[in-house]
Design a protein around this motif. Structure first.
Motif, PDB file in Angstrom:
ATOM      1  N   ARG B 159     -27.950 -28.493  32.976  1.00 23.97           N
ATOM      2  CA  ARG B 159     -28.039 -27.248  33.793  1.00 23.97           C
ATOM      3  C   ARG B 159     -27.308 -27.365  35.236  1.00 23.97           C
ATOM      4  O   ARG B 159     -26.656 -26.625  35.495  1.00 23.97           O
ATOM      5  N   PHE B 160     -28.047 -28.625  35.828  1.00 24.15           N
ATOM      6  CA  PHE B 160     -27.598 -29.104  37.102  1.00 24.15           C
ATOM      7  C   PHE B 160     -25.948 -29.057  37.056  1.00 24.15           C
ATOM      8  O   PHE B 160     -25.265 -28.611  38.000  1.00 24.15           O
ATOM      9  N   LYS B 162     -23.791 -27.953  34.979  1.00 21.37           N
ATOM     10  CA  LYS B 162     -22.988 -26.672  34.929  1.00 21.37           C
ATOM     11  C   LYS B 162     -22.920 -25.832  36.414  1.00 21.37           C
ATOM     12  O   LYS B 162     -21.946 -25.000  36.580  1.00 21.37           O
ATOM     13  N   ALA B 163     -24.311 -25.862  37.040  1.00 23.69           N
ATOM     14  CA  ALA B 163     -24.422 -25.114  38.392  1.00 23.69           C
ATOM     15  C   ALA B 163     -23.371 -25.739  39.205  1.00 23.69           C
ATOM     16  O   ALA B 163     -23.094 -25.082  40.298  1.00 23.69           O
ATOM     17  N   ARG B 165     -20.591 -26.955  38.605  1.00 23.70           N
ATOM     18  CA  ARG B 165     -19.263 -26.542  38.209  1.00 23.70           C
ATOM     19  C   ARG B 165     -19.294 -25.174  38.659  1.00 23.70           C
ATOM     20  O   ARG B 165     -17.981 -24.492  39.190  1.00 23.70           O
ATOM     21  N   ALA B 166     -20.102 -24.302  38.414  1.00 24.23           N
ATOM     22  CA  ALA B 166     -20.146 -22.801  38.820  1.00 24.23           C
ATOM     23  C   ALA B 166     -19.771 -22.779  40.382  1.00 24.23           C
ATOM     24  O   ALA B 166     -19.266 -21.806  40.635  1.00 24.23           O
ATOM     25  N   ASP B 169     -16.247 -23.278  41.302  1.00 22.81           N
ATOM     26  CA  ASP B 169     -15.440 -22.206  40.719  1.00 22.81           C
ATOM     27  C   ASP B 169     -15.491 -21.140  41.687  1.00 22.81           C
ATOM     28  O   ASP B 169     -14.564 -20.600  42.096  1.00 22.81           O
ATOM     29  N   ASN B 170     -16.560 -20.665  42.050  1.00 27.96           N
ATOM     30  CA  ASN B 170     -17.009 -19.529  42.830  1.00 27.96           C
ATOM     31  C   ASN B 170     -18.316 -19.569  43.446  1.00 27.96           C
ATOM     32  O   ASN B 170     -19.369 -18.962  43.019  1.00 27.96           O
ATOM     33  N   LEU B 173     -20.544 -16.198  44.011  1.00 25.13           N
ATOM     34  CA  LEU B 173     -21.106 -15.632  42.690  1.00 25.13           C
ATOM     35  C   LEU B 173     -22.204 -16.684  42.234  1.00 25.13           C
ATOM     36  O   LEU B 173     -23.318 -16.190  41.661  1.00 25.13           O
ATOM     37  N   ALA B 174     -21.837 -17.852  42.435  1.00 25.36           N
ATOM     38  CA  ALA B 174     -23.129 -18.949  42.239  1.00 25.36           C
ATOM     39  C   ALA B 174     -24.262 -18.427  42.941  1.00 25.36           C
ATOM     40  O   ALA B 174     -25.275 -18.569  42.452  1.00 25.36           O
ATOM     41  N   ILE B 179     -28.299 -19.500  42.368  1.00 25.96           N
ATOM     42  CA  ILE B 179     -28.013 -21.213  42.140  1.00 25.96           C
ATOM     43  C   ILE B 179     -28.145 -21.660  43.721  1.00 25.96           C
ATOM     44  O   ILE B 179     -27.741 -21.060  44.568  1.00 25.96           O
ATOM     45  N   ILE B 184     -26.982 -28.106  45.203  1.00 24.98           N
ATOM     46  CA  ILE B 184     -26.052 -28.456  44.335  1.00 24.98           C
ATOM     47  C   ILE B 184     -25.095 -29.597  45.387  1.00 24.98           C
ATOM     48  O   ILE B 184     -24.692 -30.446  44.939  1.00 24.98           O
TER      49      ILE B 184
END
Lengths: 253, 283
Positions: B159-160, B162-163, B165-166, B169-170, B173-174, B179, B184
């Motif tokens: 989960r961490f 992926k957060a 990467r999120a 990415d953006n 939006l994260a 998040i 992070i």
């Protein structure tokens, strides 16, 4: 309106991106849970800014906003989202480098439990996405991306969904499909507040419409009133003088 | 991989990455050297490898130390610059300053000499086609593969991760998804710092322990990262291999003194053909 209490209430609301430079002035707005309310108006009228303010994404705001009866003035976006507001920005509204499923996981990041079940439920609402949950978001078409953005916002079971120009970059056929999908989501008990450029199509699906001009609320009425009002037609729906809008033309298929 | 990860998630071109490798190298050296021997960590030797438990402890100390250092730098420097609206260029210059400072401290403590983790000659064994490989080098390749697999697992299965990467990415939006992007960022510095320290120790094992060894690798490192597509850990691994092999093989035809220029010739050619790097993806 009856005497039920609104899902969202905005009172004497002003705000902008820089302190001292107001973009929206003194707006009043109510949204009830069983409504689709569409905000229309010319470019630069402050429609998107108002939507951002409502979800707590605007740096400066004055006035009050209430959500489900609670004073949420000054609340941040994550806090609004945790309390039941879904927000779909106009652009950059999905994680393009991540798969459909991962996008939904991120949408449900704040969920304590039931993530897997909710992903299943949300995917079931969008057949296009359900077919290939491992697909990267960057490979989706504009319409599918917009669906994914909405699906992402639905992951936390919101009671209100705020959509910023959902049909802006779409071909006419995809616009109709998306709007009917929004209507379906609405029928599951989600209040919808959306900003739209494609005003005619959006108003067909809306219970109420609100016109913003120069950061102020210029007019408000039922979707039908808006569509048939010559004034609104001339100014915002691109109709010529004397050309009326008949309800058959834009009826919900 | 650490460098490209930090760039991908944080948008910081970390010029101090090479000196973080240097710090990792010297923290491990401290553990295995005579100062460390007094603490009882130096001894042992695994089979035909040149080192023993001492270096294992050294690697762990190095990874924790550099991760902690990276966290402090994020809190004291990068977070403030970010809050003040700092751009990529500001971050890069700040990290360049940090880099010079970190290298100076190493030189102050350990001086400009060369060291080795374990003295003595470590013979290489011959494998296919007359290529000679030291047992330590097998170990280094194994560790690199293990680190890559663990990083993949982190980024794609947790989960961490992926957060992370999120956020890369953006970030907007994260944040709007709930998040905690500050957490992070700290996590990314920890992982990036640990990878830098690990790479530093491996470099010390393969070559020599020297105050500017990490820094001297910095430019080829950037070349590898750019080659692989910036922000892409797998690309970085492949880019690193390509750069390293090309440098060594090139000495067949050109003067050894020109070797450091090879990575950049490759980078220029690749970027002309594929502006986002070999594995960069269009958005």
């Amino acid at each position: 309106m009856t005497n039920r209490s609104p899902l969202l209430r905005v009172e004497q609301f002003s705000g902008g991106y820089v302190e001292g430079i107001e973009i929206i002035h003194d707006v009043e707005l109510d949204l009830f849970g069983d409504e689709i309310l569409t905000i229309i108006g010319p470019n630069g009228a402050g429609k998107s800014t108002l939507l951002k303010a409502i979800v707590g994404a605007l740096p400066f705001e004055h006035g009050r906003r209430y959500f489900q009866g609670e004073d949420v003035s000054g609340w941040s976006t994550p806090r609004m989202i945790a309390s039941g507001v879904g927000y779909v920005p106009q652009v950059d509204n999905v994680f393009t480098s991540m798969s459909i499923r991962e996008n939904l996981e991120m949408g449900g990041y704040m969920r304590r439990d039931g993530l897997r079940e909710r992903i299943g439920e949300v995917l079931a609402m969008f057949p296009d996405l359900e077919q290939r949950p491992g697909e990267r978001a960057s490979r989706l078409s504009g319409g599918q991306r917009q669906m994914l953005a909405m699906a992402r916002a639905l992951m936390l079971d919101p009671v209100m969904l705020c959509l910023d120009e959902p049909t802006a970059a779409l071909a006419p056929a995809a616009r109709g499909e998306l709007l009917s999908r929004i209507y379906q989501i609405h029928m599951t008990g989600v209040g919808i507040l959306m900003v739209e450029q494609n005003a005619t199509e959006a108003l067909v699906w809306s219970d109420r419409g609100l016109v913003m001009v120069d950061g102020e609320k210029a007019m408000e009425g039922s979707g039908r009133e808006m569509l048939t009002s010559p004034e609104v037609g001339r100014a915002f729906l691109g109709q010529e003088e004397g050309e009326g809008f008949t309800l058959e033309e834009g009826s919900r298929q | 991989m650490g460098l490209t990860l930090v760039y991908g998630v944080l948008g910081v071109g970390d010029f101090a990455h090479g000196d973080k490798m240097g710090w990792g190298m010297f923290l491990a050296f401290f553990v295995v050297s005579s100062e460390g021997a007094n603490l009882g960590f130096a001894g042992g030797q695994f089979g035909s490898l040149s080192f023993g438990w001492g270096l294992v402890v050294g690697v762990l100390v190095a990874m924790l130390g550099v991760a902690a250092l990276s966290l402090v730098l994020e809190r004291l420097v990068f977070r403030r610059l970010r809050d003040a609206g700092g751009t990529f260029f500001v971050f890069a210059i700040a990290s360049l300053g940090i880099s010079i400072g970190m290298r100076a401290v190493i030189q102050l403590i350990w001086g400009p000499s060369n060291f080795r983790y374990t003295p003595g000659i470590h013979p290489a064994t011959e494998i296919l086609g007359g290529i000679k490989v030291k047992p330590d080098q097998f170990f280094i390749v194994g560790i690199t593969i293990l680190a890559a697999v663990l990083l993949y697992w982190l980024l794609y299965r947790t989960r961490f991760g992926k957060a992370m990467r999120a956020t890369a990415d953006n970030p907007g939006l994260a944040e709007a998804s709930g998040i905690d992007t500050n957490r992070i960022r700290y996590g990314t510095w920890i992982v990036g710092g640990m990878l830098a320290a690990l790479a530093g120790v491996m470099l010390g094992l393969q070559a020599e322990v020297r105050f500017d060894a990490g820094f001297r690798l910095l430019l080829p490192l950037f070349a590898a990262v750019i080659l692989g597509g910036i922000g892409n850990p797998w690309g970085a691994l492949f880019g690193g291999l390509l750069v390293g092999i090309a440098q060594e093989v090139s000495t067949q035809w050109i003067n050894t003194g020109l070797k450091p220029g090879i990575p950049f010739v490759i980078v220029i050619v690749v970027l002309l053909l594929r502006p986002r790097g070999l594995f960069g993806q269009a958005r």
